[in-house]
Design a protein around this motif. Structure first.
Motif, PDB file in Angstrom:
ATOM      1  N   LEU A 202       0.653  -1.265  -0.055  1.00  0.00           N
ATOM      2  CA  LEU A 202       0.031   0.082  -0.005  1.00  0.00           C
ATOM      3  C   LEU A 202       0.850   1.221   0.180  1.00  0.00           C
ATOM      4  CD1 LEU A 202      -3.382   0.734   1.306  1.00  0.00           C
ATOM      5  CD2 LEU A 202      -1.634   2.084   2.474  1.00  0.00           C
ATOM      6  N   VAL A 203       0.350   2.139  -0.670  1.00  0.00           N
ATOM      7  CA  VAL A 203       0.893   3.602  -0.745  1.00  0.00           C
ATOM      8  C   VAL A 203      -0.126   4.634  -0.114  1.00  0.00           C
ATOM      9  CG1 VAL A 203       1.844   5.515  -1.995  1.00  0.00           C
ATOM     10  CG2 VAL A 203       2.451   3.279  -2.604  1.00  0.00           C
TER      11      VAL A 203
ATOM     12  N   VAL B 174      -0.431  13.006  -7.227  1.00  0.00           N
ATOM     13  CA  VAL B 174      -1.225  11.896  -6.905  1.00  0.00           C
ATOM     14  C   VAL B 174      -1.237  10.955  -8.184  1.00  0.00           C
ATOM     15  CG1 VAL B 174      -3.112  10.838  -5.971  1.00  0.00           C
ATOM     16  CG2 VAL B 174      -1.942  12.781  -4.704  1.00  0.00           C
TER      17      VAL B 174
ATOM     18  N   ALA C 103      -0.002   7.381  -8.014  1.00  0.00           N
ATOM     19  CA  ALA C 103      -0.609   6.160  -8.133  1.00  0.00           C
ATOM     20  C   ALA C 103      -0.223   5.274  -9.367  1.00  0.00           C
ATOM     21  CB  ALA C 103      -2.104   6.513  -8.271  1.00  0.00           C
TER      22      ALA C 103
ATOM     23  N   ALA D 234       2.282   2.974  -8.449  1.00  0.00           N
ATOM     24  CA  ALA D 234       1.812   2.272  -7.529  1.00  0.00           C
ATOM     25  C   ALA D 234       1.066   1.164  -8.303  1.00  0.00           C
ATOM     26  CB  ALA D 234       1.028   2.690  -6.422  1.00  0.00           C
ATOM     27  N   HIS D 235       0.203   1.453  -9.143  1.00  0.00           N
ATOM     28  CA  HIS D 235      -0.617   0.370  -9.812  1.00  0.00           C
ATOM     29  C   HIS D 235       0.100  -0.555 -10.607  1.00  0.00           C
ATOM     30  CE1 HIS D 235      -4.301   3.260  -8.975  1.00  0.00           C
ATOM     31  NE2 HIS D 235      -4.173   2.555  -7.989  1.00  0.00           N
TER      32      HIS D 235
ATOM     33  N   THR E 292      -3.605   2.168  -3.359  1.00  0.00           N
ATOM     34  CA  THR E 292      -3.327   3.522  -2.921  1.00  0.00           C
ATOM     35  C   THR E 292      -4.520   4.040  -2.007  1.00  0.00           C
ATOM     36  OG1 THR E 292      -4.494   4.601  -4.745  1.00  0.00           O
ATOM     37  CG2 THR E 292      -2.048   4.221  -5.068  1.00  0.00           C
TER      38      THR E 292
ATOM     39  N   VAL F 286      -5.667   7.426  -0.537  1.00  0.00           N
ATOM     40  CA  VAL F 286      -5.390   8.981  -0.470  1.00  0.00           C
ATOM     41  C   VAL F 286      -6.317   9.800   0.228  1.00  0.00           C
ATOM     42  CG1 VAL F 286      -5.603  11.194  -2.148  1.00  0.00           C
ATOM     43  CG2 VAL F 286      -4.935   8.833  -3.022  1.00  0.00           C
TER      44      VAL F 286
ATOM     45  N   ALA G 154      -7.047   6.765  -6.964  1.00  0.00           N
ATOM     46  CA  ALA G 154      -7.071   6.486  -5.564  1.00  0.00           C
ATOM     47  C   ALA G 154      -8.034   5.430  -5.419  1.00  0.00           C
ATOM     48  CB  ALA G 154      -7.904   7.719  -4.967  1.00  0.00           C
ATOM     49  N   ASP G 155      -7.486   4.286  -4.954  1.00  0.00           N
ATOM     50  CA  ASP G 155      -8.158   2.897  -4.723  1.00  0.00           C
ATOM     51  C   ASP G 155      -9.036   3.480  -3.375  1.00  0.00           C
ATOM     52  OD1 ASP G 155      -7.107   1.156  -6.761  1.00  0.00           O
ATOM     53  OD2 ASP G 155      -5.306   1.457  -5.558  1.00  0.00           O
TER      54      ASP G 155
END
Length: 386
Positions: A141-142, A157, A161, A164-165, A171, A173, A191-192
């Motif tokens: 996770l971020v 972001v 993201a 990250a993805h 993520t 946020v 943003a997840d």
């Protein structure tokens, strides 16, 4: 004069009416057998739809809770059930502690590793390149803010993201500070999970975390046996506050009506309103920054030009608490301290000396108020208490 919107905005009149209306009406726990029960269900459904419109999400993925902090702890503890030794999470030194400590504590509870993204204090930025080094095959996770509540800095972001993805990482946020000032689209943002608090956008003290229902579905929070098993209800503990949910819907409708537009969907009106809000607040921000530059002894904490309308500063020879007190005696409401941005102020080496003074602009502020704030600062002068 209220320059403390980052700590909480003044409530819009329609919100007060909505909250009062529910408390004066017959409501009960949600159900279908009688009118008060159906009314409660309608209130919840309306609030989910309103928040989804505000942030561009799916109503079926809107989870409500007492605060952004409480909801972040909920998500952190739930996700951590799938972590273990060797797994990693990434947090930043720009974030409010509510998007730092829950993740650190959750990671520690299962033996996972915490990695830190550092803030460039001199420029006020959160450099994106470091995330390419921080995110790896064991990252789970971020956590990153959409806007700093201390300086207004808005990290990239979308780019973070995307990194990250690409590694299959979720993520989370923190949108608490940004939602009131910019058009939000959680999907475009990457943003997840996206958390927001209504009291930062003219509403009551209640919060929501938004995610795609498909992300919620495999997660199993610790809960009571008879409580709902469905998404999003299984993440909401106990009876929701129906009156505050009515206030949330009213707050979103209030934001959607700021330009007076009546046509189109509520989402379309929100985009129009918040676009206008950004332009108006940017004008006030420029006026404030220009004025602060002309005051001897004022040091403004750095932030990029594209930022939320929040400014932290210090007056030479004067403790931030003293500056805030002097302004407060003139009915100018500002904050002082670290505003829970603990890691940022530690990095800036300012926390031990009192942090800073924060003036945060909201769309109800005016040019005249900006001028009066600047005039009061010019007159404040160093204090013997500094």
């Amino acid at each position: 004069m209220h320059f403390d919107g980052a700590g909480g905005t003044q409530v819009a009149s329609p919100v007060v009416v909505a909250v009062t209306g529910v408390m004066q009406a017959a409501v009960s726990n949600r159900g279908t057998n009688y009118k008060p029960a159906r009314r409660s269900g309608d209130i919840v459904a309306s609030a989910r739809a309103a928040v989804a419109d505000l942030v561009g999400g799916d109503p079926a993925g809107v989870v409500f809770g007492a605060s952004a902090t409480a909801l972040t702890y909920l998500v952190a503890r739930t996700l951590a059930q799938g972590w273990g030794p060797g797994d990693e999470i990434v947090v930043t030194r720009l974030d409010h502690d509510a998007n730092v400590r829950p993740w650190i504590q959750a990671a520690e509870s299962v033996g996972a590793t915490v990695r830190w993204a550092d803030v460039d204090v001199r420029g006020g930025e959160l450099p994106v390149a470091q995330f390419r080094e921080l995110i790896g095959p064991r990252t789970r996770l971020v956590a990153v803010t959409a806007a700093s509540n201390a300086t207004g800095t808005m990290p990239a972001v979308r780019e973070i993201a995307a990194i990250a993805h690409a590694a299959g990482v979720l993520t989370f946020v923190d949108g608490v500070h940004s939602t009131a000032h910019r058009v939000t689209d959680v999907k475009e943002l990457g943003a997840d999970f996206y958390v927001t608090s209504a009291y930062k956008w003219s509403g009551p003290h209640y919060a929501a975390v938004v995610a795609d229902p498909a992300i919620w579905e495999p997660l199993e929070p610790v809960k009571l046996v008879p409580s709902p098993k469905s998404v999003p209800e299984r993440f909401e503990f106990g009876t929701l506050s129906f009156e505050l949910l009515a206030g949330i819907t009213a707050a979103v409708d209030h934001l959607a009506g700021l330009t007076g537009a009546t046509g189109g969907t509520r989402r379309e009106r929100l985009v129009e309103s918040l676009t206008a809000v950004t332009a108006y607040e940017n004008g006030l921000l420029e006026r404030l920054l220009t004025g602060l530059e002309k005051i001897d002894g004022v040091t403004v904490l750095a932030a990029p030009a594209d930022r939320c309308p929040t400014v932290s500063f210090r007056l030479a020879g004067q403790a931030p608490a003293e500056t805030a007190r002097i302004l407060g005696e003139q009915n100018i409401c500002v904050s002082n301290g670290d505003y829970y941005a603990v890691e940022y102020f530690e990095a800036a080496q300012l926390r031990d000396s009192g942090g800073a003074v924060r003036a945060s602009i909201y769309h109800y502020n005016t040019e005249d108020e900006i001028d009066r704030l600047l005039e009061a600062l010019r007159a404040a002068g160093p204090s013997s208490l500094g």
